[in-house]
Write a protein that holds these residues in place. Structure first.
Motif, PDB file in Angstrom:
ATOM      1  N   THR A   1      23.292  35.704   0.334  1.00 26.77           N
ATOM      2  CA  THR A   1      22.694  34.585   1.073  1.00 26.77           C
ATOM      3  C   THR A   1      22.558  33.360   0.184  1.00 26.77           C
ATOM      4  O   THR A   1      22.806  32.229   0.625  1.00 26.77           O
ATOM      5  CB  THR A   1      21.325  34.984   1.654  1.00 26.77           C
ATOM      6  OG1 THR A   1      21.503  36.133   2.493  1.00 26.77           O
ATOM      7  CG2 THR A   1      20.718  33.860   2.462  1.00 26.77           C
TER       8      THR A   1
ATOM      9  N   HIS B   1      21.706  27.040   9.871  1.00 24.26           N
ATOM     10  CA  HIS B   1      23.147  26.830   9.986  1.00 24.26           C
ATOM     11  C   HIS B   1      23.925  27.637   8.954  1.00 24.26           C
ATOM     12  O   HIS B   1      25.147  27.742   9.039  1.00 24.26           O
ATOM     13  CB  HIS B   1      23.491  25.344   9.843  1.00 24.26           C
ATOM     14  CG  HIS B   1      22.850  24.490  10.880  1.00 24.26           C
ATOM     15  ND1 HIS B   1      23.152  24.569  12.217  1.00 24.26           N
ATOM     16  CD2 HIS B   1      21.876  23.546  10.772  1.00 24.26           C
ATOM     17  CE1 HIS B   1      22.421  23.711  12.890  1.00 24.26           C
ATOM     18  NE2 HIS B   1      21.626  23.076  12.032  1.00 24.26           N
ATOM     19  N   VAL B   2      23.218  28.199   7.993  1.00 28.44           N
ATOM     20  CA  VAL B   2      23.844  28.976   6.931  1.00 28.44           C
ATOM     21  C   VAL B   2      24.069  30.403   7.424  1.00 28.44           C
ATOM     22  O   VAL B   2      23.165  31.015   8.003  1.00 28.44           O
ATOM     23  CB  VAL B   2      22.953  28.992   5.663  1.00 28.44           C
ATOM     24  CG1 VAL B   2      23.529  29.902   4.597  1.00 28.44           C
ATOM     25  CG2 VAL B   2      22.766  27.579   5.136  1.00 28.44           C
ATOM     26  N   LYS B   3      25.271  30.915   7.186  1.00 23.30           N
ATOM     27  CA  LYS B   3      25.594  32.281   7.571  1.00 23.30           C
ATOM     28  C   LYS B   3      24.605  33.241   6.909  1.00 23.30           C
ATOM     29  O   LYS B   3      24.364  33.172   5.710  1.00 23.30           O
ATOM     30  CB  LYS B   3      27.015  32.616   7.132  1.00 23.30           C
ATOM     31  CG  LYS B   3      27.469  33.994   7.536  1.00 23.30           C
ATOM     32  CD  LYS B   3      28.889  34.248   7.087  1.00 23.30           C
ATOM     33  CE  LYS B   3      29.297  35.654   7.454  1.00 23.30           C
ATOM     34  NZ  LYS B   3      30.654  35.956   7.009  1.00 23.30           N
ATOM     35  N   GLY B   4      23.995  34.096   7.720  1.00 22.08           N
ATOM     36  CA  GLY B   4      23.044  35.074   7.202  1.00 22.08           C
ATOM     37  C   GLY B   4      21.594  34.661   7.327  1.00 22.08           C
ATOM     38  O   GLY B   4      20.698  35.443   7.027  1.00 22.08           O
TER      39      GLY B   4
ATOM     40  N   TYR C   1      27.369  26.259   1.674  1.00 17.90           N
ATOM     41  CA  TYR C   1      27.112  25.377   2.806  1.00 17.90           C
ATOM     42  C   TYR C   1      26.726  23.987   2.317  1.00 17.90           C
ATOM     43  O   TYR C   1      27.217  22.975   2.826  1.00 17.90           O
ATOM     44  CB  TYR C   1      25.998  25.954   3.698  1.00 17.90           C
ATOM     45  CG  TYR C   1      25.813  25.174   4.969  1.00 17.90           C
ATOM     46  CD1 TYR C   1      26.509  25.518   6.122  1.00 17.90           C
ATOM     47  CD2 TYR C   1      24.963  24.073   5.030  1.00 17.90           C
ATOM     48  CE1 TYR C   1      26.357  24.789   7.300  1.00 17.90           C
ATOM     49  CE2 TYR C   1      24.805  23.344   6.190  1.00 17.90           C
ATOM     50  CZ  TYR C   1      25.503  23.707   7.322  1.00 17.90           C
ATOM     51  OH  TYR C   1      25.354  22.974   8.474  1.00 17.90           O
TER      52      TYR C   1
ATOM     53  N   GLU D   1      25.824  31.735   0.015  1.00 19.71           N
ATOM     54  CA  GLU D   1      26.115  31.060   1.288  1.00 19.71           C
ATOM     55  C   GLU D   1      25.377  29.718   1.377  1.00 19.71           C
ATOM     56  O   GLU D   1      25.919  28.736   1.878  1.00 19.71           O
ATOM     57  CB  GLU D   1      25.724  31.941   2.477  1.00 19.71           C
ATOM     58  CG  GLU D   1      26.604  33.160   2.661  1.00 19.71           C
ATOM     59  CD  GLU D   1      27.995  32.846   3.182  1.00 19.71           C
ATOM     60  OE1 GLU D   1      28.234  31.725   3.692  1.00 19.71           O
ATOM     61  OE2 GLU D   1      28.863  33.731   3.073  1.00 19.71           O
TER      62      GLU D   1
END
Length: 96
Positions: free
Chosen positions: A48, A70-73, A55, A51
């Motif tokens: 994370t 908006h960040v994956k995870g 991002y 990520e």
């Protein structure tokens, strides 16, 4: 009996003060933190953290902590878990 209540109150106050020191009042700035620094936040692991940095590099600095969704995870639940430990500083005027 009164001494016990006083002692219990003192112990509780000491424990609360100690936990505040260990928890710290410092926040990790998601706009400037490295992967390693982000990992110090309870709930943010290596993946994370990477990520978040990716991002930020792709989209520019975060304007708000809420933009982390908006960040994956990172969903609403994760965001609420980390909200008290992160902040948006740095140059937050550029994106998101």
């Amino acid at each position: 009996m009164k001494i016990r209540k006083i002692m219990a109150s003192i112990c509780l106050a000491i424990m609360m003060g100690t936990s505040a020191v260990f928890a710290g009042d410092s926040h990790v700035d998601v706009n400037t933190a490295t992967v390693e620094q982000l990992q110090t936040v309870n709930g943010i692991g290596k993946k994370t953290a990477a990520e978040i940095v990716a991002y930020r590099e792709a989209h520019g600095p975060f304007k708000s902590v809420d933009a982390l969704v908006h960040v994956k995870g990172i969903g609403e639940k994760k965001l609420e878990q980390i909200r008290g430990s992160v902040e948006v500083g740095g140059d937050a005027n550029s994106a998101n």
